[in-house]
Design a protein around this motif. Structure first.
Motif, PDB file in Angstrom:
ATOM      1  N   ILE A 106     -37.006  41.794 -54.513  1.00  0.00           N
ATOM      2  CA  ILE A 106     -36.229  42.951 -54.061  1.00  0.00           C
ATOM      3  C   ILE A 106     -35.023  43.102 -54.983  1.00  0.00           C
ATOM      4  CG2 ILE A 106     -34.993  44.001 -52.127  1.00  0.00           C
ATOM      5  CD1 ILE A 106     -36.649  42.233 -50.264  1.00  0.00           C
ATOM      6  N   ILE A 135     -39.209  44.474 -45.295  1.00  0.00           N
ATOM      7  CA  ILE A 135     -39.770  44.938 -46.564  1.00  0.00           C
ATOM      8  C   ILE A 135     -41.045  44.174 -46.902  1.00  0.00           C
ATOM      9  CG2 ILE A 135     -39.354  45.068 -49.061  1.00  0.00           C
ATOM     10  CD1 ILE A 135     -36.394  45.564 -48.398  1.00  0.00           C
ATOM     11  N   SER A 147     -43.833  45.512 -44.776  1.00  0.00           N
ATOM     12  CA  SER A 147     -44.254  46.843 -45.237  1.00  0.00           C
ATOM     13  C   SER A 147     -45.166  46.748 -46.455  1.00  0.00           C
ATOM     14  CB  SER A 147     -43.027  47.697 -45.575  1.00  0.00           C
ATOM     15  OG  SER A 147     -42.221  47.897 -44.434  1.00  0.00           O
ATOM     16  N   ASN A 148     -44.913  45.741 -47.291  1.00  0.00           N
ATOM     17  CA  ASN A 148     -45.716  45.562 -48.501  1.00  0.00           C
ATOM     18  C   ASN A 148     -46.839  44.542 -48.323  1.00  0.00           C
ATOM     19  OD1 ASN A 148     -44.268  47.010 -51.006  1.00  0.00           O
ATOM     20  ND2 ASN A 148     -42.688  46.282 -49.589  1.00  0.00           N
TER      21      ASN A 148
END
Length: 410
Positions: free
Chosen positions: A158, A148, A151-152
């Motif tokens: 989160i 994650i 991806s960011n």
């Protein structure tokens, strides 16, 4: 098939580069600790430990700055290589000389047998390492969170996954592996910590006992069932184990040599331990207790005792503080998910109760001295009760305990 072989070559090649640069960076840092005696294996273990810590925190700060891009990480590796050119040349020369001397020493049947056991265990573990990730915690957060973040291109909060607010020094190394190539490289980094611990156990035991005992201790460690299981995945327990052992190793060298620079290294490794997992704080408090006991035995004054504790505490708190700040920013609670009653960060009593109940379901109740004495048996026969597989310790260690009465040298 050719494509698969090519992937394995890339993964092992990148692992080699990361380990080499980690060692060389750590070697450069260790030069600041003058008047410490090293052999090559000891320097490799200590240097690589420091270097892995450097890479972990570099990735963390890149993530907090929104710079989690592959090209940025490659640039970091490039400049790290330029920075360590001298150390890289030294390592090449030492390895070349040692390769020339291979096979010149005498190896007995006992040593050869133990070496064969460790090689077979390593090969069996490697089958699991090279398989796609499947262990529960890896898929929930050890690899899921880095995915994650990548991806960011930054470390983000989160929601609904409180595990991602635990200290994540290990996950930062996994992020490095996944940015460079894939999740198998991340698993190989975890396997690397298994090998580092084996080498550390060997070097430590050889110092205090002998070569045969060192091989035996290393073989015991790598064949523990839970160790073999955890080494196949991308958990952080082996990373925690390594740094905890390095705290113990450094502390014992301080006891022997009375050089306070070992205390600084012990504090550094304890900071990396708690930076990997909250439970790493335990080894720090044990170390502080050891400092006090040794100081009392040596009849040191209180100001000397406090100075020694401070030498270990400073690197410990410096390495722990980034995770406290991160949690403060994301949740308002520096040690999330704990002390939730003081910091109302959305954790809530129900979630806390469910988690604590889950944790308390691990282990065995201690109601008498017998429960403590029976612990080795319980660890061997009732592994599921401790949150592990059926056999978390292994019968070899349990069956070896009676032989302790025959040990003369301690």
């Amino acid at each position: 098939m050719i494509e698969l072989i090519g992937e394995r070559i890339c993964e092992f090649g990148l692992l080699f580069i990361i380990v080499l640069l980690s060692f060389c960076l750590g070697k450069k840092v260790l030069r600041c600790f003058k008047k410490l005696n090293w052999n090559f294996l000891q320097e490799f273990v200590f240097g690589t430990a420091v270097g892995f810590g450097i890479f972990s925190y570099l990735v963390f700060f890149l993530g907090m700055s929104g710079l989690l891009y592959g090209w940025v990480v490659w640039l970091v590796l490039f400049f790290a290589a330029l920075f360590c050119l001298k150390e890289i040349r030294e390592v090449i020369i030492v390895c070349r000389d040692r390769i020339k001397t291979l096979g010149t020493g005498q190896t007995g049947i006992f040593e050869a047998g133990l070496a064969l056991v460790m090689v077979v265990a390593g090969i069996l573990i490697m089958f699991g390492v090279l398989a796609p990730p499947s262990l529960y915690d890896s898929l929930v957060y050890h690899l899921a969170a880095p995915d994650i973040y990548i991806s960011n291109h930054r470390i983000i909060n989160i929601p609904f996954n409180f595990f991602t607010n635990f200290p994540a020094a290990g996950e930062m190394l996994y992020t490095l592996g996944m940015l460079l190539y894939n999740d198998i490289l991340a698993k190989l980094l975890n396997f690397g910590f298994l090998i580092l611990t084996v080498l550390a156990v060997y070097n430590f035991t050889r110092r205090y006992f002998n070569h045969k005992t060192a091989l035996l201790g290393s073989a015991f460690y790598i064949t523990v069932p839970t160790i073999m299981l955890l080494a196949t995945g991308a958990y952080v327990d082996l990373i925690l184990t390594f740094f905890c052992f390095m705290v113990f190793y450094s502390f014992m060298l301080w006891v022997d040599e009375n050089n306070n620079k070992w205390l600084v290294l012990a504090g550094l490794f304890s900071g990396l331990a708690i930076g990997t997992k909250y439970t790493g704080v335990i080894v720090f408090f044990i170390m502080v207790l050891g400092i006090v006991i040794k100081s009392v035995i040596d009849k040191d004054k209180w100001n000397e005792i406090l100075k020694n504790i401070g030498l270990a505490f400073m690197p410990f708190i410096i390495l722990f503080s980034p995770w406290l700040v991160k949690n403060w920013i994301f949740t308002g609670n520096p040690i999330f998910p704990f002390i939730f009653r003081i910091y109302n960060s959305g954790w809530g009593p129900l979630n806390a109760s469910n988690y604590i109940t889950h944790i308390q379901g691990h282990g065995m109740p201690v109601k008498s001295l017998w429960d403590i004495l029976a612990l080795p048996w319980m660890l061997t026969t009732r592994g599921f009760s401790f949150g592990g597989s059926f056999d978390i310790w292994g019968p070899i260690i349990f069956l070896s305990i009676p032989w302790l009465i025959f040990i003369r040298k301690i």
